[in-house]
Write a protein that holds these residues in place. Structure first.
Motif, PDB file in Angstrom:
ATOM      1  N   PRO A 252       0.825  -1.209   0.000  1.00  0.00           N
ATOM      2  CA  PRO A 252       0.000   0.000   0.000  1.00  0.00           C
ATOM      3  C   PRO A 252       0.864   1.266   0.000  1.00  0.00           C
ATOM      4  O   PRO A 252       2.002   1.255   0.482  1.00  0.00           O
ATOM      5  N   GLU A 253       0.317   2.343  -0.529  1.00  0.00           N
ATOM      6  CA  GLU A 253       1.058   3.598  -0.605  1.00  0.00           C
ATOM      7  C   GLU A 253       1.190   4.286   0.749  1.00  0.00           C
ATOM      8  O   GLU A 253       1.981   5.207   0.896  1.00  0.00           O
ATOM      9  N   SER A 254       0.431   3.841   1.740  1.00  0.00           N
ATOM     10  CA  SER A 254       0.420   4.510   3.041  1.00  0.00           C
ATOM     11  C   SER A 254       1.625   4.160   3.919  1.00  0.00           C
ATOM     12  O   SER A 254       1.823   4.768   4.958  1.00  0.00           O
TER      13      SER A 254
ATOM     14  N   ASN B 218      -1.294  14.437   6.842  1.00  0.00           N
ATOM     15  CA  ASN B 218      -0.213  15.149   6.140  1.00  0.00           C
ATOM     16  C   ASN B 218       1.139  15.057   6.849  1.00  0.00           C
ATOM     17  O   ASN B 218       2.032  15.840   6.567  1.00  0.00           O
ATOM     18  N   ARG B 219       1.288  14.119   7.745  1.00  0.00           N
ATOM     19  CA  ARG B 219       2.581  13.889   8.400  1.00  0.00           C
ATOM     20  C   ARG B 219       3.185  12.582   7.893  1.00  0.00           C
ATOM     21  O   ARG B 219       2.465  11.645   7.565  1.00  0.00           O
ATOM     22  N   ILE B 220       4.495  12.547   7.878  1.00  0.00           N
ATOM     23  CA  ILE B 220       5.220  11.326   7.529  1.00  0.00           C
ATOM     24  C   ILE B 220       6.024  10.933   8.761  1.00  0.00           C
ATOM     25  O   ILE B 220       6.842  11.701   9.251  1.00  0.00           O
ATOM     26  N   TYR B 221       5.741   9.739   9.267  1.00  0.00           N
ATOM     27  CA  TYR B 221       6.428   9.233  10.458  1.00  0.00           C
ATOM     28  C   TYR B 221       7.507   8.239  10.044  1.00  0.00           C
ATOM     29  O   TYR B 221       7.260   7.344   9.235  1.00  0.00           O
ATOM     30  N   SER B 222       8.696   8.408  10.629  1.00  0.00           N
ATOM     31  CA  SER B 222       9.806   7.481  10.380  1.00  0.00           C
ATOM     32  C   SER B 222       9.939   6.527  11.555  1.00  0.00           C
ATOM     33  O   SER B 222       9.824   6.948  12.716  1.00  0.00           O
ATOM     34  N   VAL B 223      10.182   5.263  11.242  1.00  0.00           N
ATOM     35  CA  VAL B 223      10.422   4.255  12.275  1.00  0.00           C
ATOM     36  C   VAL B 223      11.661   3.452  11.925  1.00  0.00           C
ATOM     37  O   VAL B 223      12.038   3.347  10.754  1.00  0.00           O
ATOM     38  N   SER B 224      12.313   2.930  12.951  1.00  0.00           N
ATOM     39  CA  SER B 224      13.383   1.966  12.713  1.00  0.00           C
ATOM     40  C   SER B 224      12.850   0.601  13.137  1.00  0.00           C
ATOM     41  O   SER B 224      12.068   0.490  14.082  1.00  0.00           O
ATOM     42  N   ILE B 225      13.248  -0.394  12.388  1.00  0.00           N
ATOM     43  CA  ILE B 225      12.779  -1.760  12.608  1.00  0.00           C
ATOM     44  C   ILE B 225      14.007  -2.652  12.754  1.00  0.00           C
ATOM     45  O   ILE B 225      14.879  -2.635  11.886  1.00  0.00           O
ATOM     46  N   GLU B 226      14.055  -3.393  13.840  1.00  0.00           N
ATOM     47  CA  GLU B 226      15.180  -4.304  14.082  1.00  0.00           C
ATOM     48  C   GLU B 226      14.664  -5.731  14.092  1.00  0.00           C
ATOM     49  O   GLU B 226      13.939  -6.141  14.998  1.00  0.00           O
ATOM     50  N   CYS B 227      15.031  -6.465  13.056  1.00  0.00           N
ATOM     51  CA  CYS B 227      14.643  -7.875  12.946  1.00  0.00           C
ATOM     52  C   CYS B 227      15.768  -8.720  13.527  1.00  0.00           C
ATOM     53  O   CYS B 227      16.802  -8.918  12.897  1.00  0.00           O
ATOM     54  N   GLY B 228      15.570  -9.177  14.742  1.00  0.00           N
ATOM     55  CA  GLY B 228      16.593  -9.963  15.426  1.00  0.00           C
ATOM     56  C   GLY B 228      16.756 -11.342  14.818  1.00  0.00           C
ATOM     57  O   GLY B 228      16.057 -11.721  13.867  1.00  0.00           O
ATOM     58  N   PRO B 229      17.670 -12.122  15.356  1.00  0.00           N
ATOM     59  CA  PRO B 229      17.967 -13.450  14.801  1.00  0.00           C
ATOM     60  C   PRO B 229      16.789 -14.421  14.858  1.00  0.00           C
ATOM     61  O   PRO B 229      16.756 -15.380  14.101  1.00  0.00           O
ATOM     62  N   GLN B 230      15.800 -14.172  15.719  1.00  0.00           N
ATOM     63  CA  GLN B 230      14.641 -15.067  15.827  1.00  0.00           C
ATOM     64  C   GLN B 230      13.467 -14.650  14.927  1.00  0.00           C
ATOM     65  O   GLN B 230      12.435 -15.325  14.914  1.00  0.00           O
TER      66      GLN B 230
ATOM     67  N   SER C   7      10.429   9.626  14.468  1.00  0.00           N
ATOM     68  CA  SER C   7       9.598  10.825  14.562  1.00  0.00           C
ATOM     69  C   SER C   7       8.820  10.774  15.867  1.00  0.00           C
ATOM     70  O   SER C   7       8.293   9.731  16.232  1.00  0.00           O
ATOM     71  N   LYS C   8       8.749  11.918  16.543  1.00  0.00           N
ATOM     72  CA  LYS C   8       7.959  11.948  17.787  1.00  0.00           C
ATOM     73  C   LYS C   8       6.485  11.778  17.453  1.00  0.00           C
ATOM     74  O   LYS C   8       5.991  12.325  16.471  1.00  0.00           O
ATOM     75  N   ILE C   9       5.819  10.983  18.287  1.00  0.00           N
ATOM     76  CA  ILE C   9       4.394  10.725  18.124  1.00  0.00           C
ATOM     77  C   ILE C   9       3.794  10.476  19.500  1.00  0.00           C
ATOM     78  O   ILE C   9       4.464   9.933  20.382  1.00  0.00           O
ATOM     79  N   ASN C  10       2.563  10.876  19.660  1.00  0.00           N
ATOM     80  CA  ASN C  10       1.847  10.625  20.894  1.00  0.00           C
ATOM     81  C   ASN C  10       0.820   9.528  20.642  1.00  0.00           C
ATOM     82  O   ASN C  10      -0.224   9.773  20.058  1.00  0.00           O
ATOM     83  N   LEU C  11       1.167   8.315  21.031  1.00  0.00           N
ATOM     84  CA  LEU C  11       0.272   7.152  20.960  1.00  0.00           C
ATOM     85  C   LEU C  11       0.460   6.360  22.254  1.00  0.00           C
ATOM     86  O   LEU C  11       1.591   6.233  22.729  1.00  0.00           O
ATOM     87  N   PRO C  12      -0.608   5.788  22.811  1.00  0.00           N
ATOM     88  CA  PRO C  12      -0.482   5.022  24.056  1.00  0.00           C
ATOM     89  C   PRO C  12       0.481   3.838  23.960  1.00  0.00           C
ATOM     90  O   PRO C  12       1.076   3.456  24.971  1.00  0.00           O
ATOM     91  N   CYS C  13       0.674   3.282  22.776  1.00  0.00           N
ATOM     92  CA  CYS C  13       1.545   2.108  22.646  1.00  0.00           C
ATOM     93  C   CYS C  13       3.021   2.474  22.419  1.00  0.00           C
ATOM     94  O   CYS C  13       3.858   1.588  22.272  1.00  0.00           O
TER      95      CYS C  13
ATOM     96  N   GLY D 145       8.138  17.245  12.684  1.00  0.00           N
ATOM     97  CA  GLY D 145       9.573  17.253  12.429  1.00  0.00           C
ATOM     98  C   GLY D 145      10.421  16.960  13.664  1.00  0.00           C
ATOM     99  O   GLY D 145      11.617  16.788  13.549  1.00  0.00           O
ATOM    100  N   SER D 146       9.806  16.892  14.855  1.00  0.00           N
ATOM    101  CA  SER D 146      10.576  16.585  16.049  1.00  0.00           C
ATOM    102  C   SER D 146      10.866  15.086  16.111  1.00  0.00           C
ATOM    103  O   SER D 146      10.122  14.277  15.594  1.00  0.00           O
ATOM    104  N   THR D 147      11.994  14.761  16.739  1.00  0.00           N
ATOM    105  CA  THR D 147      12.420  13.357  16.795  1.00  0.00           C
ATOM    106  C   THR D 147      12.757  12.953  18.227  1.00  0.00           C
ATOM    107  O   THR D 147      12.997  13.798  19.084  1.00  0.00           O
ATOM    108  N   PHE D 148      12.765  11.623  18.453  1.00  0.00           N
ATOM    109  CA  PHE D 148      13.133  11.064  19.760  1.00  0.00           C
ATOM    110  C   PHE D 148      14.640  11.087  19.904  1.00  0.00           C
ATOM    111  O   PHE D 148      15.383  11.037  18.970  1.00  0.00           O
TER     112      PHE D 148
END
Length: 138
Positions: free
Chosen positions: A23-25, A55-67, A79-85, A135-138
């Protein structure tokens, strides 16, 4: 039924991500194309419409461990985000508070995680939460 080995699974996900077949999202790909272990990935999520994420683009890093894919990857918002999770200090998606990670199944993919995070942003409980400055980041 036989299990697809980790590297084959990650190569499938890489090919799908690089070709933009999802998906484009959301999008994802290796953080470093020379990473032969295919451990570190970058992802983006377009904020859902009709929400405080629009209209925001959120960046995430994903770490796929050996398992991986037997164990879920570690997902951290850049990207900073306010979500309960999401831990508001580190940006890490808390496994116990995000159903896709808590109820992880081997057939889930990075794309599924990104799409489910986007759904979480659009949920009635979260779509109007005040958000950090764009535009703020962790």
């Amino acid at each position: 039924m036989s299990k697809v080995p980790r590297n084959f699974r990650l190569l499938e996900e890489l090919e799908k991500g690089e070709k933009g077949l999802g998906p484009e999202s959301c999008s994802y790909g290796l953080a470093d194309s020379d990473d032969i272990t295919m451990t570190n990935w970058n992802g983006t999520i377009l904020g859902p419409p009709h929400s405080n994420h629009e209209n925001r683009i959120y960046s995430v890093s994903i770490e796929c461990g050996p398992q991986y894919p037997d164990e879920p990857p570690k997902i951290t918002f850049v990207s900073k985000i306010n979500l309960p999770c999401v831990d508001q200090t580190t940006g890490e998606v808390k496994r116990e508070k995000f159903h896709t990670l808590r109820d992880w199944k081997r057939l889930y993919t990075m794309e599924a995680i990104l799409l489910d995070l986007r759904k979480e942003m659009a949920s009635p409980a979260n779509k109007k939460l005040p958000q950090p400055e764009e535009g703020s980041t962790f």
